[in-house]
Design a protein around this motif. Structure first.
Motif, PDB file in Angstrom:
ATOM      1  N   ASN A 181     -66.100 -85.943  53.993  1.00  0.00           N
ATOM      2  CA  ASN A 181     -64.656 -85.800  53.783  1.00  0.00           C
ATOM      3  C   ASN A 181     -64.175 -86.386  52.460  1.00  0.00           C
ATOM      4  N   ALA A 182     -64.971 -86.206  51.434  1.00  0.00           N
ATOM      5  CA  ALA A 182     -64.608 -86.741  50.124  1.00  0.00           C
ATOM      6  C   ALA A 182     -63.272 -86.173  49.646  1.00  0.00           C
ATOM      7  N   TYR A 183     -62.327 -87.088  49.374  1.00  0.00           N
ATOM      8  CA  TYR A 183     -61.002 -86.773  48.831  1.00  0.00           C
ATOM      9  C   TYR A 183     -60.118 -85.942  49.752  1.00  0.00           C
ATOM     10  N   ASP A 184     -60.435 -85.946  51.049  1.00  0.00           N
ATOM     11  CA  ASP A 184     -59.533 -85.275  52.001  1.00  0.00           C
ATOM     12  C   ASP A 184     -58.154 -85.921  51.995  1.00  0.00           C
ATOM     13  N   ASN A 185     -58.111 -87.226  51.679  1.00  0.00           N
ATOM     14  CA  ASN A 185     -56.816 -87.919  51.662  1.00  0.00           C
ATOM     15  C   ASN A 185     -55.859 -87.298  50.649  1.00  0.00           C
ATOM     16  N   TYR A 186     -56.400 -86.732  49.585  1.00  0.00           N
ATOM     17  CA  TYR A 186     -55.530 -86.084  48.596  1.00  0.00           C
ATOM     18  C   TYR A 186     -55.040 -84.725  49.097  1.00  0.00           C
ATOM     19  N   ASN A 190     -50.962 -83.235  49.925  1.00  0.00           N
ATOM     20  CA  ASN A 190     -50.557 -81.932  49.387  1.00  0.00           C
ATOM     21  C   ASN A 190     -50.900 -81.733  47.911  1.00  0.00           C
ATOM     22  N   ARG A 191     -52.009 -82.310  47.474  1.00  0.00           N
ATOM     23  CA  ARG A 191     -52.457 -82.072  46.100  1.00  0.00           C
ATOM     24  C   ARG A 191     -53.320 -80.810  46.057  1.00  0.00           C
ATOM     25  N   PRO A 192     -53.110 -79.960  45.080  1.00  0.00           N
ATOM     26  CA  PRO A 192     -53.938 -78.755  44.959  1.00  0.00           C
ATOM     27  C   PRO A 192     -55.365 -79.105  44.528  1.00  0.00           C
ATOM     28  N   LEU A 193     -56.295 -78.209  44.796  1.00  0.00           N
ATOM     29  CA  LEU A 193     -57.695 -78.467  44.458  1.00  0.00           C
ATOM     30  C   LEU A 193     -57.886 -78.727  42.967  1.00  0.00           C
ATOM     31  N   SER A 194     -57.105 -78.068  42.134  1.00  0.00           N
ATOM     32  CA  SER A 194     -57.237 -78.238  40.687  1.00  0.00           C
ATOM     33  C   SER A 194     -56.976 -79.678  40.259  1.00  0.00           C
ATOM     34  N   LYS A 195     -56.166 -80.406  41.041  1.00  0.00           N
ATOM     35  CA  LYS A 195     -55.859 -81.806  40.724  1.00  0.00           C
ATOM     36  C   LYS A 195     -56.889 -82.758  41.333  1.00  0.00           C
ATOM     37  N   GLN A 216     -67.487 -81.616  54.476  1.00  0.00           N
ATOM     38  CA  GLN A 216     -66.541 -81.545  53.365  1.00  0.00           C
ATOM     39  C   GLN A 216     -65.467 -80.486  53.601  1.00  0.00           C
ATOM     40  N   ASN A 217     -64.300 -80.695  53.030  1.00  0.00           N
ATOM     41  CA  ASN A 217     -63.249 -79.682  53.008  1.00  0.00           C
ATOM     42  C   ASN A 217     -62.956 -79.214  51.586  1.00  0.00           C
ATOM     43  N   VAL A 218     -62.863 -80.163  50.660  1.00  0.00           N
ATOM     44  CA  VAL A 218     -62.563 -79.814  49.270  1.00  0.00           C
ATOM     45  C   VAL A 218     -63.691 -78.978  48.684  1.00  0.00           C
ATOM     46  N   LEU A 219     -64.923 -79.496  48.750  1.00  0.00           N
ATOM     47  CA  LEU A 219     -66.054 -78.758  48.179  1.00  0.00           C
ATOM     48  C   LEU A 219     -66.280 -77.434  48.904  1.00  0.00           C
ATOM     49  N   PHE A 220     -66.145 -77.431  50.217  1.00  0.00           N
ATOM     50  CA  PHE A 220     -66.325 -76.189  50.980  1.00  0.00           C
ATOM     51  C   PHE A 220     -65.414 -75.101  50.432  1.00  0.00           C
ATOM     52  N   SER A 221     -64.196 -75.480  50.084  1.00  0.00           N
ATOM     53  CA  SER A 221     -63.199 -74.498  49.667  1.00  0.00           C
ATOM     54  C   SER A 221     -63.461 -73.901  48.295  1.00  0.00           C
ATOM     55  N   LEU A 222     -64.421 -74.450  47.561  1.00  0.00           N
ATOM     56  CA  LEU A 222     -64.767 -73.861  46.271  1.00  0.00           C
ATOM     57  C   LEU A 222     -65.397 -72.478  46.437  1.00  0.00           C
ATOM     58  N   ALA A 288     -56.580 -75.942  51.051  1.00  0.00           N
ATOM     59  CA  ALA A 288     -58.021 -75.690  51.075  1.00  0.00           C
ATOM     60  C   ALA A 288     -58.232 -74.519  52.023  1.00  0.00           C
ATOM     61  N   ALA A 289     -57.792 -73.346  51.618  1.00  0.00           N
ATOM     62  CA  ALA A 289     -57.720 -72.175  52.510  1.00  0.00           C
ATOM     63  C   ALA A 289     -59.037 -71.819  53.200  1.00  0.00           C
TER      64      ALA A 289
END
Length: 424
Positions: A181-186, A190-195, A216-222, A288-289
Motif C-alpha cells: 500500500n505504498a502512498y495509499d495515504n495520498y 485525493n491526490r492524482p497519480l501524477s503528483k 499496491q493501488n498506486v502502482l497497480f493503476s499504472l 486510481a481507476a
C-alpha cells in the motif's frame, strides 16, 4: 422363471454401469452372481448408474440447496449486524441459481436495493483491469515482460537499476517488491497519480521486482497508462466496448462522475457509536481507476462471473483466463486470514485475482473495501460455482458470508452450521 427375469433385469441395469466404467466385459450371468454373492456391491453399482444418468442434474441440485441455505445465512447475518443494504448472486456454470437483495440504498429512506442498484466495487475493480490487460496482451498490443518505464518514463526508484527491472506483469500481480500500500495515504487525500509518482524516487523495493508480494493501488493503476499508450484507446472506453457492452452489464461504469449520475445507486455507510450512518461518496480511490474505480450492480456481477468461469469465450478466452489465474507470487500471509485460514491449503496471486487452494479445488477470489462499501467475488475453478456480494457498509461480515459459502460448496464446511453458530 420369474425370479430369473428379475435377476436378469437388475443384472442389465448393473451391466450398463460397468459398461460405462469398464467397457462391458462382464456377462449377465456374472452380474447375477454378483447380485447374489455381493448384494451391497450390486446396490452401490445401481446407485452409481443413477448418479451417472443424472449427471449435472445432481450437481445443480446440490448448488440449489447451498443457495437456499446461503440465503438464510445471508439474511440472518445482515439483520444481526444491522447492515443497511446488500445484494448477492450465485452462479452455477452459466446459469444464475439465485440472486436477491436486502435492505435499502440509504439508511432512513425507503428506496430499496434492487438487482440493478449500483455499488462501488472497490478493489474488485482490479479483476476488470487485469482482464482487460490480459485480453490486450494476448492480442500482442504489449508484452507482460515489457518494462514499465517504457510506458511510464517518469517512474523511478531510489536505485535506478531497480526501476528498469519492473515489468508490466509485476504491476498486476503486486510483485513490485515495494512495501504494501505504498502512498495509499495520498490517494486518500485525493491526490492524482501524477503528483504521487515522483515520491517513488525516494524509496526502493524490499526485494527485486517479481520476487515477493506487496499489495499496491498506486502502482497497480499504472496499467491504465500502459493500455492507453499501447493501444491509443482510453482505459474507460476499452472497458465499455470490450466488457460492459458485450456482457450486457447495463449498470456498470467507471469513475466518480458515472457513479453519481446513476439514479439507482447505493449510498456508502460507516459504523458509528449509534449504528450505521450514510456518508458522502468520496473521490479518493477513484483517482486510481484500475485499482478501485468500477461501479456495478449485482445483475452485472452475474455476467462477470459467467465470463470469468469461461462461459463467454467471445469476451474472455480460456487462454486469457488461464493467464489471469496462473500464480505469479505466493501470498503466505493470507493463509492466516481469520476466515480463510481454516479452509485453504495454499495462497497466491495471479493477475488481478487471489488464488486459494482448497483441497482438490482452487478458489479464484477478490475482495474490495473503500469508504462505505464492501464487495467480494469468488468462484470454484473445479466446480464452476461462483458468488458475488455487494454491500453499502464497511462490515467484515462479507468475509464470513463469502468464506462460508465457499467452504460449503467445496466440502470444507457447512452453511447450516455457520447459520447455527451465528445465532449464538
Amino acid at each position: 422363471m420369474v425370479y430369473f427375469k428379475v435377476i436378469q433385469g437388475i443384472s442389465n441395469r448393473i451391466r450398463r454401469v460397468f459398461r460405462f466404467a469398464a467397457g462391458g466385459l462382464l456377462s449377465p450371468l456374472a452380474f447375477s452372481l454378483l447380485l447374489v454373492t455381493h448384494p451391497a456391491t450390486a446396490a452401490d453399482a445401481v446407485r452409481s448408474e443413477k448418479s451417472v444418468r443424472e449427471g449435472g442434474k445432481a450437481v445443480s441440485k446440490s448448488v440449489e440447496v447451498s443457495a437456499r441455505e446461503f440465503d438464510r445465512y445471508f439474511r440472518q447475518m445482515l439483520e444481526q449486524h444491522g447492515i443497511p443494504g446488500a445484494a448477492y448472486v450465485i452462479v452455477d456454470h452459466d446459469q444464475v441459481v439465485a440472486m436477491d437483495t436486502y435492505g435499502v440504498r440509504v439508511k432512513g429512506k425507503h428506496e430499496v436495493v434492487t438487482s440493478h442498484t449500483v455499488f462501488r466495487l472497490a478493489s474488485v475493480s482490479k479483476t476488470f483491469a487485469a482482464s482487460m490487460a490480459a485480453v490486450l496482451e494476448h492480442e500482442h498490443k504489449f508484452n507482460w515482460g515489457d518494462k514499465v518505464v517504457r510506458y511510464v518514463p517518469e517512474l523511478s526508484f531510489k536505485t535506478p537499476a531497480l526501476s528498469m527491472k519492473l515489468q508490466v506483469q509485476h504491476l498486476l500481480s503486486h510483485s513490485s517488491g515495494l512495501t504494501p500500500n505504498a502512498y495509499d495515504n495520498y490517494l486518500e487525500d485525493n491526490r492524482p497519480l501524477s503528483k504521487i509518482l515522483p515520491m517513488f524516487a525516494t524509496i526502493d523495493p524490499n526485494c527485486e521486482p517479481g520476487k515477493c508480494y506487496g499489495y499496491q493501488n498506486v502502482l497497480f493503476s499504472l496499467i491504465e497508462d500502459v493500455i492507453q499508450k499501447a493501444t491509443g484507446v482510453p482505459y474507460s472506453r476499452q472497458l465499455k466496448e470490450r466488457f460492459f457492452v458485450p456482457l450486457q452489464m447495463e449498470d456498470a461504469s467507471l469513475g466518480w462522475e458515472a457513479f453519481m449520475a446513476a439514479g439507482n445507486r447505493a449510498a456508502p455507510h460507516v459504523q458509528t457509536g449509534s449504528g450505521w450512518r450514510p456518508v458522502k461518496v468520496e473521490k479518493e480511490y477513484y483517482l486510481a481507476a484500475p485499482a478501485a474505480g468500477v461501479n456495478a450492480s449485482i445483475s452485472d456481477m452475474a455476467q462477470w462471473l459467467k465470463a470469468q468461469m469461461g462461459y463467454r469465450p467471445d469476451v474472455l478466452s480460456q487462454e486469457v483466463i488461464n493467464d489471469l489465474t496462473t500464480e505469479r507470487v505466493e501470498t503466505r500471509r493470507h493463509m492466516q486470514h481469520r476466515i480463510w485460514r481454516d479452509y485453504i491449503d495454499h495462497a497466491g496471486y495471479g493477475l488481478g485475482w487471489r488464488l486459494y487452494t482448497v483441497g482438490d479445488d482452487r478458489i479464484v477470489f477478490h475482495g474490495g473495501w473503500v469508504a462505505g462499501f464492501r464487495a467480494a467475488v469468488a468462484y470454484s475453478e473445479k466446480r464452476k460455482v461462483g458468488i458475488a456480494i455487494l454491500m453499502n457498509a464497511e462490515s467484515r461480515v462479507i468475509s464470513d458470508l463469502t468464506g462460508n459459502f465457499i467452504a460449503d460448496i467445496t466440502g470444507r464446511g457447512k452453511l447450516v452450521q455457520a447459520t447455527a453458530a451465528a445465532k449464538k
